[in-house]
Design a protein around this motif. Sequence first.
Motif, mmCIF file in Angstrom:
data_model
loop_
_atom_site.group_PDB
_atom_site.id
_atom_site.type_symbol
_atom_site.label_atom_id
_atom_site.label_comp_id
_atom_site.label_asym_id
_atom_site.label_seq_id
_atom_site.Cartn_x
_atom_site.Cartn_y
_atom_site.Cartn_z
ATOM 1 N N VAL A 70 25.851 38.841 12.004
ATOM 2 C CA VAL A 70 25.089 40.002 12.383
ATOM 3 C C VAL A 70 25.315 39.649 14.182
ATOM 4 O O VAL A 70 26.170 41.032 14.442
ATOM 5 C CB VAL A 70 23.724 40.934 12.286
ATOM 6 N N SER A 71 24.393 39.290 14.432
ATOM 7 C CA SER A 71 24.796 39.337 16.106
ATOM 8 C C SER A 71 26.112 39.324 17.008
ATOM 9 O O SER A 71 26.757 39.897 17.782
ATOM 10 C CB SER A 71 24.036 37.993 16.996
ATOM 11 N N PHE A 72 26.947 38.534 16.418
ATOM 12 C CA PHE A 72 27.978 38.058 16.254
ATOM 13 C C PHE A 72 29.450 39.595 16.466
ATOM 14 O O PHE A 72 29.257 39.951 17.498
ATOM 15 C CB PHE A 72 28.782 36.907 15.989
ATOM 16 N N ASP A 73 29.037 39.825 15.319
ATOM 17 C CA ASP A 73 29.518 40.920 15.129
ATOM 18 C C ASP A 73 28.857 42.206 16.397
ATOM 19 O O ASP A 73 30.003 42.899 16.451
ATOM 20 C CB ASP A 73 29.438 41.435 12.968
ATOM 21 N N GLU A 74 28.277 42.344 16.492
ATOM 22 C CA GLU A 74 28.148 43.650 17.446
ATOM 23 C C GLU A 74 28.468 43.207 18.883
ATOM 24 O O GLU A 74 28.578 43.819 19.668
ATOM 25 C CB GLU A 74 26.194 43.515 17.707
ATOM 26 N N LEU A 75 28.589 41.203 19.523
ATOM 27 C CA LEU A 75 28.847 41.152 20.282
ATOM 28 C C LEU A 75 29.718 41.002 20.737
ATOM 29 O O LEU A 75 30.532 40.566 21.869
ATOM 30 C CB LEU A 75 27.824 40.019 20.755
ATOM 31 N N ALA A 76 31.047 40.534 20.069
ATOM 32 C CA ALA A 76 32.521 40.878 20.015
ATOM 33 C C ALA A 76 33.296 41.141 20.663
ATOM 34 O O ALA A 76 32.624 42.845 20.676
ATOM 35 C CB ALA A 76 32.982 41.040 18.454
ATOM 36 N N GLU A 77 33.899 40.941 21.117
ATOM 37 C CA GLU A 77 34.199 41.164 22.641
ATOM 38 C C GLU A 77 35.671 41.454 21.895
ATOM 39 O O GLU A 77 36.288 42.970 22.737
ATOM 40 C CB GLU A 77 35.032 40.166 23.517
ATOM 41 N N ALA A 78 36.512 41.984 20.633
ATOM 42 C CA ALA A 78 37.537 41.885 19.975
ATOM 43 C C ALA A 78 37.352 42.545 18.591
ATOM 44 O O ALA A 78 36.929 41.602 17.916
ATOM 45 C CB ALA A 78 38.401 41.005 20.279
ATOM 46 N N LYS A 79 37.501 43.222 18.242
ATOM 47 C CA LYS A 79 37.381 43.831 16.781
ATOM 48 C C LYS A 79 38.438 44.140 16.180
ATOM 49 O O LYS A 79 38.256 44.854 15.057
ATOM 50 C CB LYS A 79 36.240 44.864 17.089
ATOM 51 N N THR A 80 40.137 44.783 16.833
ATOM 52 C CA THR A 80 41.000 45.065 15.951
ATOM 53 C C THR A 80 41.848 43.851 14.995
ATOM 54 O O THR A 80 41.638 42.352 15.340
ATOM 55 C CB THR A 80 41.768 45.978 17.054
ATOM 56 N N VAL A 81 42.080 43.815 14.457
ATOM 57 C CA VAL A 81 42.567 43.344 13.627
ATOM 58 C C VAL A 81 44.574 43.102 14.519
ATOM 59 O O VAL A 81 45.392 44.152 14.885
ATOM 60 C CB VAL A 81 42.877 43.574 11.551
ATOM 61 N N ALA A 82 45.408 42.386 13.928
ATOM 62 C CA ALA A 82 46.727 42.140 14.795
ATOM 63 C C ALA A 82 47.645 43.322 13.727
ATOM 64 O O ALA A 82 47.160 43.924 12.292
ATOM 65 C CB ALA A 82 47.480 41.014 13.749
ATOM 66 N N ALA A 83 48.518 43.844 14.350
ATOM 67 C CA ALA A 83 49.280 45.462 14.534
ATOM 68 C C ALA A 83 50.036 44.633 13.985
ATOM 69 O O ALA A 83 50.212 43.578 14.413
ATOM 70 C CB ALA A 83 49.556 45.693 15.409
#
Length: 356
Positions: A70-83
């Motif tokens: 959960v912490s990782f998800d909240e802190l993750a710098e990049a959250k998008t998937v490949a275009a």
Amino acid sequence: MRLPLLRAAWALALSSALFCPAKVHEWKDPQGNSFKAEAVEAYGPFALFRTPNGAGKRLPWRALTAEDCVSFDELAEAKTVAANRWSESTGLLTGRLRGHLRYFEEVTLAIANLETLPEPELLIVFYVENSASGSWDMISKSLEPYKVLMARHPGAVAAMQYGVNHGAQEHRDMAFRSKAPWWLLDYDEQRRISALFRLSPRRSEFAVFALSRNGVPILGATNPDEAALHKFFAEVDGVLTLLRPGNPQGWPDRAHYLSALHAKRHQQDAAGPILVGDPLVPHRLKQAGIMLVEATIEVGADGKVTSVQVKEDGSIPTKVIPDLARPLQRSAVFVPAVNKGQFVPGTFNYRLVMQP
């Protein structure tokens, strides 16, 4: 990997946001050892971290507690998937490379057209020096394993050549003479791309690295001989194979991560199960003349399937029904339903449509 002090400092100055101390947190590896790093991206069955010196660290999700997921998800710098198209990429590295990749049209350098290419999940960077004979050997010995890798993972990987310790003309000539099938990075732009510049080898050395679309180093080899190159490409192949959503080996880690997020996001309400791994293979069903499978699947609070009822609408032969229900019950991987943060039994309405 080596990071000479002055070069590292220069790269940090170029991209201070990548190493902002506020983003560095303490984590634990599977052995219980603490390490400090930034959470960068969810990479299929892996969590990708960037350490304070710019190195990458990869951990399977099951190595982290639910709280750390959960912490990782909240802190993750990049959250998008490949275009779908690289020209629309949002990756911290793939996006930065747009407009700076070149290739030869006979004897003329042209800008790579990324409109028709998907944004890759992994980038291979060859660091070469014109006067280092090992650079030429690395290129020649990489041609065949690179060709095999591209055939096994079309669209998921791309490569480029990065020149070190030589001038613009040598940079161009080396790419032209080697006739390598990968991109050439624009010479004037190279040093400005800090994610790549900080990995540059020392004079008379050469190297190859694999990085995520967000610039996290995943694998690398400095001054590799033929055996080291074969090992590198084999490991890259292994990572790309695990990244495939349909690979059952990655399902347990994906489910661990998504389960933690599912429970956290539904502290005040309820939500049904999430299908993480589907054992039914569409192209095999099409070959059998099956174009639609619908089923009601009961999922326990532990994520295990307790029953499967395949819908009989006449489009599927009765004798085939058990052959569809059996793999769904034995092998499908789910995140369980949740009610106010607690996992509970739930029902999943399964529907798989085969494209014509």
